[in-house]
Design a protein around this motif. Structure first.
Motif, mmCIF file in Angstrom:
data_model
loop_
_atom_site.group_PDB
_atom_site.id
_atom_site.type_symbol
_atom_site.label_atom_id
_atom_site.label_comp_id
_atom_site.label_asym_id
_atom_site.label_seq_id
_atom_site.Cartn_x
_atom_site.Cartn_y
_atom_site.Cartn_z
ATOM 1 N N PHE A 1 0.874 -1.182 0.000
ATOM 2 C CA PHE A 1 0.000 0.000 0.000
ATOM 3 C C PHE A 1 0.910 1.230 0.000
ATOM 4 C CE2 PHE A 1 -3.613 -2.130 2.683
ATOM 5 C CZ PHE A 1 -3.904 -2.967 1.625
ATOM 6 N N THR A 2 0.563 2.248 -0.750
ATOM 7 C CA THR A 2 1.361 3.462 -0.765
ATOM 8 C C THR A 2 0.478 4.699 -0.820
ATOM 9 O OG1 THR A 2 3.144 4.678 -1.898
ATOM 10 C CG2 THR A 2 1.623 3.448 -3.290
ATOM 11 N N VAL B 1 -3.045 2.129 -3.866
ATOM 12 C CA VAL B 1 -2.910 3.485 -3.350
ATOM 13 C C VAL B 1 -3.908 3.663 -2.213
ATOM 14 C CG1 VAL B 1 -3.551 5.872 -3.897
ATOM 15 C CG2 VAL B 1 -1.945 4.623 -5.370
ATOM 16 N N VAL B 2 -3.434 4.203 -1.082
ATOM 17 C CA VAL B 2 -4.304 4.571 0.042
ATOM 18 C C VAL B 2 -3.991 6.035 0.342
ATOM 19 C CG1 VAL B 2 -5.033 4.078 2.390
ATOM 20 C CG2 VAL B 2 -4.219 2.216 0.924
ATOM 21 N N LEU C 1 -0.949 6.774 -12.961
ATOM 22 C CA LEU C 1 -0.856 5.933 -11.770
ATOM 23 C C LEU C 1 -1.689 4.668 -11.893
ATOM 24 C CD1 LEU C 1 -0.977 8.613 -8.911
ATOM 25 C CD2 LEU C 1 1.008 7.703 -10.155
ATOM 26 N N ASP C 2 -2.682 4.695 -12.773
ATOM 27 C CA ASP C 2 -3.491 3.495 -12.992
ATOM 28 C C ASP C 2 -2.707 2.391 -13.687
ATOM 29 O OD1 ASP C 2 -3.409 5.172 -15.223
ATOM 30 O OD2 ASP C 2 -5.355 4.514 -15.968
ATOM 31 N N ILE D 1 -7.744 3.288 -3.055
ATOM 32 C CA ILE D 1 -8.590 3.555 -1.893
ATOM 33 C C ILE D 1 -8.320 5.014 -1.516
ATOM 34 C CG2 ILE D 1 -9.224 2.866 0.435
ATOM 35 C CD1 ILE D 1 -9.706 0.708 -1.701
ATOM 36 N N VAL D 2 -9.077 5.904 -2.128
ATOM 37 C CA VAL D 2 -8.894 7.344 -1.948
ATOM 38 C C VAL D 2 -10.014 7.851 -1.055
ATOM 39 C CG1 VAL D 2 -8.762 9.583 -3.138
ATOM 40 C CG2 VAL D 2 -7.759 7.541 -4.189
ATOM 41 N N SER D 3 -9.699 8.744 -0.144
ATOM 42 C CA SER D 3 -10.665 9.195 0.866
ATOM 43 C C SER D 3 -11.976 9.664 0.248
ATOM 44 C CB SER D 3 -10.056 10.305 1.715
ATOM 45 O OG SER D 3 -9.662 11.416 0.911
#
Length: 205
Positions: free
Chosen positions: A11-12, A111-112, A129-130, A137-139
């Protein structure tokens, strides 16, 4: 060191790890200077509403309405929005490192990140980035933001892995600590060389 075979997922974060921060204090300070804004007023309005934007409860248009365009300006929305987007720059070494390691070791990469929807979508698209991450997992997508531990639980459920199978790369110490309370292996990102060495210590060389 022999690679720990249990670790199969990374996770990054985006801002501060893969790219510059999208809309941080430094970016806003530049905007205040360029557009001749009242610094105290803008910062107060930003802090009162930005969490709501990052968690996906309001759109970027609504954020701009509340923070910038609550009064008549000498510039338009498109000019200001483009300025916001132009603050994003890549960290090529980190992008190359994770891309190379992912191809070599075939781990899942997610991605987090805390980001507003429109800015996140721009950054994902602009910097491809895809092509690196398997999922995001974006807020603003999931309606939880770090340091809420539920954003990590969503990421774990989506990846279908246990916490000990995950290395989490993040530049903010508090977020690393929160992830570690769930059992993830935290890796505090300081710079490229430190992270490369730490990943090598986990067996990803």
């Amino acid at each position: 060191m022999k690679r720990n075979l249990a670790v199969n997922t990374i996770f990054t974060d985006i801002g501060g790890v893969l790219l510059t921060n999208g809309w941080d204090r430094g970016c806003r300070r530049k905007a205040i200077d360029v557009f001749n804004l009242d610094a105290e007023e803008i910062e107060e309005r930003h802090h009162l509403t930005f969490d709501t934007y990052e968690v996906g409860k309001i759109t970027q248009e609504e954020y701009l309405d509340r923070v910038i365009f609550y009064k008549r300006r000498s510039f338009n929305r498109n000019q200001f929005r483009q300025f916001m987007y132009n603050q994003s720059e890549p960290y090529p070494q980190m992008l190359t490192l994770l891309s190379r390691l992912k191809k070599k070791y075939r781990f899942k990469l997610a991605v987090v990140s805390n980001e507003g929807r429109e800015l996140a979508e721009y950054r994902i698209r602009q910097f491809k980035l895809d092509e690196l991450a398997d999922f995001f997992i974006v807020s603003s997508f999931v309606h939880f933001r770090k340091p809420d531990a539920d954003i990590f639980r969503i990421a774990l459920d989506t990846a279908q892995v246990s916490p000990r199978q995950v290395i989490y790369i993040e530049d903010r110490p508090m977020f690393v600590q929160v992830a570690e309370t769930l059992g993830l292996r935290g890796l505090r990102h300081i710079d490229y060389e430190t992270t490369r060495e730490r990943l090598a210590g986990f067996g990803f060389k």
